[in-house]
Design a protein around this motif. Structure first.
Motif, PDB file in Angstrom:
ATOM      1  N   ILE A  49      65.461  32.679  72.238  1.00  0.00           N
ATOM      2  CA  ILE A  49      66.380  33.805  72.463  1.00  0.00           C
ATOM      3  C   ILE A  49      67.642  33.317  73.159  1.00  0.00           C
ATOM      4  O   ILE A  49      68.759  33.656  72.761  1.00  0.00           O
ATOM      5  CB  ILE A  49      65.692  34.921  73.280  1.00  0.00           C
ATOM      6  N   LEU A  50      67.474  32.510  74.203  1.00  0.00           N
ATOM      7  CA  LEU A  50      68.632  32.024  74.964  1.00  0.00           C
ATOM      8  C   LEU A  50      69.530  31.126  74.116  1.00  0.00           C
ATOM      9  O   LEU A  50      70.734  31.056  74.350  1.00  0.00           O
ATOM     10  CB  LEU A  50      68.170  31.287  76.222  1.00  0.00           C
ATOM     11  N   ALA A  51      68.940  30.463  73.124  1.00  0.00           N
ATOM     12  CA  ALA A  51      69.714  29.603  72.226  1.00  0.00           C
ATOM     13  C   ALA A  51      70.307  30.387  71.056  1.00  0.00           C
ATOM     14  O   ALA A  51      71.036  29.828  70.246  1.00  0.00           O
ATOM     15  CB  ALA A  51      68.834  28.477  71.699  1.00  0.00           C
ATOM     16  N   GLY A  52      69.983  31.669  70.971  1.00  0.00           N
ATOM     17  CA  GLY A  52      70.511  32.500  69.892  1.00  0.00           C
ATOM     18  C   GLY A  52      69.692  32.448  68.618  1.00  0.00           C
ATOM     19  O   GLY A  52      70.114  32.962  67.592  1.00  0.00           O
ATOM     20  N   GLY A  53      68.507  31.856  68.675  1.00  0.00           N
ATOM     21  CA  GLY A  53      67.676  31.736  67.489  1.00  0.00           C
ATOM     22  C   GLY A  53      66.744  32.900  67.250  1.00  0.00           C
ATOM     23  O   GLY A  53      66.151  33.022  66.197  1.00  0.00           O
ATOM     24  N   ALA A  54      66.579  33.770  68.246  1.00  0.00           N
ATOM     25  CA  ALA A  54      65.711  34.944  68.106  1.00  0.00           C
ATOM     26  C   ALA A  54      66.390  36.117  68.798  1.00  0.00           C
ATOM     27  O   ALA A  54      67.216  35.924  69.700  1.00  0.00           O
ATOM     28  CB  ALA A  54      64.342  34.676  68.730  1.00  0.00           C
ATOM     29  N   LEU A  55      66.037  37.321  68.373  1.00  0.00           N
ATOM     30  CA  LEU A  55      66.643  38.516  68.965  1.00  0.00           C
ATOM     31  C   LEU A  55      65.825  39.018  70.148  1.00  0.00           C
ATOM     32  O   LEU A  55      64.600  39.052  70.091  1.00  0.00           O
ATOM     33  CB  LEU A  55      66.750  39.628  67.913  1.00  0.00           C
ATOM     34  N   PRO A  56      66.505  39.423  71.223  1.00  0.00           N
ATOM     35  CA  PRO A  56      65.816  39.937  72.408  1.00  0.00           C
ATOM     36  C   PRO A  56      65.521  41.427  72.265  1.00  0.00           C
ATOM     37  O   PRO A  56      66.226  42.281  72.784  1.00  0.00           O
ATOM     38  CB  PRO A  56      66.827  39.679  73.528  1.00  0.00           C
ATOM     39  N   THR A  57      64.474  41.775  71.551  1.00  0.00           N
ATOM     40  CA  THR A  57      64.168  43.184  71.311  1.00  0.00           C
ATOM     41  C   THR A  57      63.023  43.669  72.191  1.00  0.00           C
ATOM     42  O   THR A  57      62.191  42.887  72.628  1.00  0.00           O
ATOM     43  CB  THR A  57      63.778  43.399  69.840  1.00  0.00           C
ATOM     44  N   GLY A  58      63.025  44.973  72.449  1.00  0.00           N
ATOM     45  CA  GLY A  58      61.922  45.612  73.147  1.00  0.00           C
ATOM     46  C   GLY A  58      61.713  45.199  74.586  1.00  0.00           C
ATOM     47  O   GLY A  58      60.581  45.146  75.048  1.00  0.00           O
ATOM     48  N   MET A  59      62.767  44.921  75.315  1.00  0.00           N
ATOM     49  CA  MET A  59      62.635  44.427  76.684  1.00  0.00           C
ATOM     50  C   MET A  59      63.267  45.348  77.719  1.00  0.00           C
ATOM     51  O   MET A  59      63.471  44.943  78.852  1.00  0.00           O
ATOM     52  CB  MET A  59      63.304  43.053  76.800  1.00  0.00           C
ATOM     53  N   THR A  60      63.571  46.575  77.371  1.00  0.00           N
ATOM     54  CA  THR A  60      64.348  47.444  78.253  1.00  0.00           C
ATOM     55  C   THR A  60      63.713  47.630  79.619  1.00  0.00           C
ATOM     56  O   THR A  60      64.360  47.438  80.645  1.00  0.00           O
ATOM     57  CB  THR A  60      64.578  48.810  77.578  1.00  0.00           C
ATOM     58  N   THR A  61      62.448  47.991  79.669  1.00  0.00           N
ATOM     59  CA  THR A  61      61.774  48.226  80.951  1.00  0.00           C
ATOM     60  C   THR A  61      61.636  46.934  81.740  1.00  0.00           C
ATOM     61  O   THR A  61      61.892  46.904  82.948  1.00  0.00           O
ATOM     62  CB  THR A  61      60.388  48.850  80.714  1.00  0.00           C
ATOM     63  N   ALA A  62      61.259  45.868  81.057  1.00  0.00           N
ATOM     64  CA  ALA A  62      61.112  44.581  81.734  1.00  0.00           C
ATOM     65  C   ALA A  62      62.448  44.097  82.282  1.00  0.00           C
ATOM     66  O   ALA A  62      62.507  43.534  83.375  1.00  0.00           O
ATOM     67  CB  ALA A  62      60.526  43.549  80.776  1.00  0.00           C
ATOM     68  N   MET A  63      63.520  44.319  81.556  1.00  0.00           N
ATOM     69  CA  MET A  63      64.855  43.913  82.027  1.00  0.00           C
ATOM     70  C   MET A  63      65.204  44.650  83.312  1.00  0.00           C
ATOM     71  O   MET A  63      65.783  44.064  84.227  1.00  0.00           O
ATOM     72  CB  MET A  63      65.907  44.174  80.956  1.00  0.00           C
TER      73      MET A  63
END
Length: 95
Positions: A49-63
């Motif tokens: 995710i940090l490298a831009g290879g995957a999308l950061p989805t479904g993390m709203t509460t954890a964020m």
């Protein structure tokens, strides 16, 4: 048309870039392991995710929890720095 009638198609590219930038900042403050554990993903996926290879989805509460943890960590660092500055001054080690 009501807002509820508009379907959600995921994060916009701007939202994705913002979330990745925030994850980078949180990883720098808390460490990658802590961030990955909190959002319940592997460290490898976080790296992707940090490298831009995957999308950061479904993390709203954890964020939200990570933001709180980062603020607490930052306050602790600031308190320690303040104590160190006082000690340096009291010992006469200032330039």
């Amino acid at each position: 048309m009501e807002d509820d009638a508009n379907p959600e198609y995921g994060m916009s590219p701007d939202d994705t870039a913002t979330r990745i930038a925030e994850l980078r900042k949180l990883a720098n403050i808390l460490g990658r392991k802590a961030v990955a554990d909190e959002v319940r993903i592997s460290r490898g996926r976080l790296t992707s995710i940090l490298a831009g290879g995957a999308l950061p989805t479904g993390m709203t509460t954890a964020m939200a929890r990570l933001r709180i943890a980062a603020n607490v960590a930052r306050q602790g660092h600031e308190r320690k720095l303040s104590e160190l500055r006082k000690s340096v001054k009291n010992l006469g080690l200032e330039r």
